[in-house]
Design an enzyme around this catalytic site. Structure first.
Site, PDB file in Angstrom:
ATOM      1  N   ASP A 125       0.853  -1.195   0.000  1.00  0.00           N
ATOM      2  CA  ASP A 125       0.000   0.000   0.000  1.00  0.00           C
ATOM      3  C   ASP A 125       0.886   1.241   0.000  1.00  0.00           C
ATOM      4  OD1 ASP A 125       0.844  -0.534   2.685  1.00  0.00           O
ATOM      5  OD2 ASP A 125      -0.735   0.787   3.464  1.00  0.00           O
ATOM      6  N   GLU A 158       0.215  -0.854   5.893  1.00  0.00           N
ATOM      7  CA  GLU A 158       1.314  -0.273   6.661  1.00  0.00           C
ATOM      8  C   GLU A 158       1.129   1.222   6.831  1.00  0.00           C
ATOM      9  OE1 GLU A 158       5.258   1.261   7.841  1.00  0.00           O
ATOM     10  OE2 GLU A 158       4.121   1.842   6.070  1.00  0.00           O
ATOM     11  N   HIS A 176       6.231   9.965   0.998  1.00  0.00           N
ATOM     12  CA  HIS A 176       5.086  10.650   1.656  1.00  0.00           C
ATOM     13  C   HIS A 176       4.880  12.055   1.102  1.00  0.00           C
ATOM     14  CE1 HIS A 176       4.786   8.008   5.526  1.00  0.00           C
ATOM     15  NE2 HIS A 176       5.258   7.312   4.500  1.00  0.00           N
TER      16      HIS A 176
END
Lengths: 452, 452
Positions: free
Chosen positions: A86, A150, A424
């Site tokens: 993911d 996760e 991110h």
């Protein structure tokens, strides 16, 4: 021979990874539920094609877990590879230079959400396994456990691990979900921070008000939230939650010295981030602040009118997502409780405050004197020509502590990302060389570990 | 006769208003540009149908101004009616019980964006004019100037007024864009606060960062913004911007006494807003805090990840919309500059700060001994059976100060809304009785004012 196989198949390896990266497996967003499953199916197929004995998709209450194994001889050591398929949400989308789910290579880097974290790093393991199978070099047993939650706290992996202890029996956990200092300075992560991720809601009046009619007479929940957030740090940059530091393990002078030996150029760091000054807890270096000290950050804040132009509203509610990174021997559930109690206790009587916990994870430290660490160190030496430096990583892989607790297994963190990979963030990327060298190093690890 | 005409035509009046309310004339949102124009065209038609001599749509650099007039005798007094046909954005849409642009009547209240602010109140004037025309009762000349940019700062009205001084010649300005205390306690607004509306952007690192990798070592712009916002008030609830209070006119003891005579029930106020405690500047009552004291409120804040679930981001940027309500003799441009300088001066070296001004407006006080005020007072007495109380309103109608400056004209603020009408909020509404009684009171004002 290994180098040659990787080099010959490079384009196919990358092509397959790109197909995987095109699937927007954003676990945090329920609209991508089907995509998350699609990414699991993709991995299942590729593991099967690479030659595992068996591979399955295990349902959980959330997103599924892909599990596979290749047992060549039960008497040989078994490596359990963990990773996640993911990815983080791609927002803010408009800051990406190319679409997040249409991978492209620029300057020898793969740009796409998940290219480094963690699809790219997981795929190195799939291709390392393929390489060993094709070249008849697999020296031990291997199990793969790759989850899809996760990035949202691995809520259901704990149950899976507890229910499958026999199946998951292994000698060591191998994870590639961390960063190297650089390709010139290989390193192995020996410490990870834990996490408590909270969401708060501050409610003032029962409806949005006209700021002209009520402004000055009724507490504004945004102003109150700002004030409460500001109070969470003291003037020395310490987290001002009572009890927050009670269990923090202080490093010895020699441990601090060792930690600060890692190459670090503050000017380069500031330049790369575009900042004039750094900011952190007084009395600690940057490497210490991110490696061995706990922190608190607001990850998101919203309230009132955030659209174009002006709206003179005194809003009813304000919200924030606030997370804390934890270090040994802080315990996530305890910190979550300390935060909750403290945040409620500082709420002034003008407002009502709700505190919710998103997810947490425990900090972890791995040993540098184990057989597995030594094998990893030799693998790096062989491929990079340099002894890797042990480092502490600021991020969290809560599963490391879980594996220790539930399976009694240590973990080796062989990550090949770079801190500058923008995981991110918009424009996440992963070096093509990191990917290819990673495959080679993983194969070398198997060799050295099997000899233990 | 007047009452009868209004009563007979009530359903048609409401039906027409509903058609107008269905046009989402949100001036702040460029996607509604065509709707704003449509709302202007609608008003033009209705004014023409009501019997004005001429009506036109005047272009501006932004949204157009509807201008109309009926001159029955140049020797008679002229009333210039001002209002606005633009509305606030409807966000947050999901808190509306019925769609904001599909008006419905519930418990004798019209629910729709703009039902009170200001389409409903403007439409009272159109229908009061129609009533006087049909009944042959128009006692003086009337001019209408209705703009489409009030909710975004009336940027272009000033130019229109300056360029049309001769055309706008009148004896008094009449505006219905304020509130009554209640239908049982009629009141006339005699003071309005001014406004400075700012937007700030705080930038930390040049990109969104992983809060695990960088958290604790790099300043988080959300935390910094919260801290900066928190510092804008001192412990007594005063705005902590140097010079902010320098020009504030303090009320005399007798003025304060008069102001606090207005009926106000604190328990009822708190109950209606769903709050346990009020909050404001120390040493002042609620009526003073909203009527005669300047304030600062955050109207919106955003930064980082605000979607579903958790994202461990240390964002590059954080934003806020911050507005200040001003009182005599503060000057909007000066306060805007004081804010800008101060906010930049308190920015720590870890971040970069941008400050932008949205719009401003000057505070205003109207006289209670003028012929126009007396005529308004008599009109309320006639229709409500009670002498209206003079009140100070916390909101801003910057145009009042502009009219005084450019046209030398005083304003009468005959508003028929209620503070509880939720203007600028979800579920904005306007009492059907407020609407109908307002029409009657406006007709009565014309009668008394023409006799002066």
């Amino acid at each position: 021979m290994i180098k040659e196989y990787i080099s010959t198949n490079k384009d196919r390896f990358l092509g397959e990874l790109f197909d995987w990266l095109r699937i927007p497996s954003v676990s945090a967003d329920s609209r991508h539920k089907a995509d998350v499953r699609k990414a699991a199916e993709f991995l299942k197929e590729k593991l099967a094609a690479a030659g595992v004995d068996s591979v399955s998709i295990s349902e959980t209450k959330g997103h599924p877990i892909v599990y596979a194994e290749k047992i060549i001889n039960p008497a040989l050591p078994t490596i359990l590879v963990y990773g996640h398929y993911d990815v983080q949400p791609a927002d803010p989308i408009d800051l990406w230079d190319s679409p997040p789910f249409e991978p492209v290579v620029k300057n020898d880097k793969i740009y796409a959400r998940g290219s480094c974290d963690d699809k790219g790093q997981v795929y190195m393991h799939v291709k390392a396994f393929e390489t060993m199978m094709k070249l008849n070099l697999l020296p031990c047993n291997v199990k793969f456990m790759v989850e899809g939650e996760e990035e949202v706290g691995s809520d259901n992996l704990g149950t899976f691990v507890k229910e499958n202890k026999a199946k998951l029996k292994a000698d060591i956990i191998l994870i590639s979900d961390t960063a190297l200092i650089s390709l010139e300075h290989p390193s192995i992560t020996t410490g990870l921070r834990g996490l408590s991720y909270m969401e708060v809601e501050v409610t003032g009046p029962n409806r949005d008000l006209h700021s002209g009619v009520y402004g000055g007479a009724v507490a504004n929940p945004i102003n109150i939230l700002c004030s409460m957030i500001d109070s969470l740090h003291d003037e020395n940059g310490k987290v001002a939650i009572p009890g927050f530091y009670d269990k923090v393990a202080e490093l010895t002078a020699s441990e601090r010295l060792a930690l600060n030996k890692a190459p670090f150029d503050l000017d380069e760091y500031k330049k790369e981030l575009g900042i004039d000054e750094i900011k952190g807890e007084k009395g600690y270096t940057t490497l210490e602040r991110t490696g061995v000290r706990p922190t608190l950050d607001v990850n998101g804040i919203w309230g009132g009118y955030t659209g174009e132009g002006a709206k003179t509203v005194l809003p009813s509610k304000a919200h924030a997502k606030i997370s804390m990174r934890l270090v040994p021997n802080q315990i996530s559930s305890e910190i979550t409780e300390l935060f909750t109690k403290h945040f409620q206790s500082i709420a002034p009587k003008y407002v009502k405050v709700k505190v919710m916990a998103h997810h947490g994870g425990e900090p972890a430290v791995t040993q540098t004197d184990s057989e597995a660490y030594k094998a990893a160190s030799k693998a790096f030496e062989e491929v990079f020509g340099k002894t890797p430096i042990p480092t502490r990583d600021g991020g969290s892989i809560p599963i490391v502590a879980l594996f220790k607790k539930e399976l009694g297994l240590d973990t080796v963190l062989m990550g090949f990302g770079l801190d500058s990979d923008a995981i991110h963030s918009p424009n996440e990327h992963y070096g093509v060389n990191n990917f290819l060298t990673g495959i080679e190093t993983i194969v070398a690890f198997y060799k050295h570990y099997a000899k233990k």
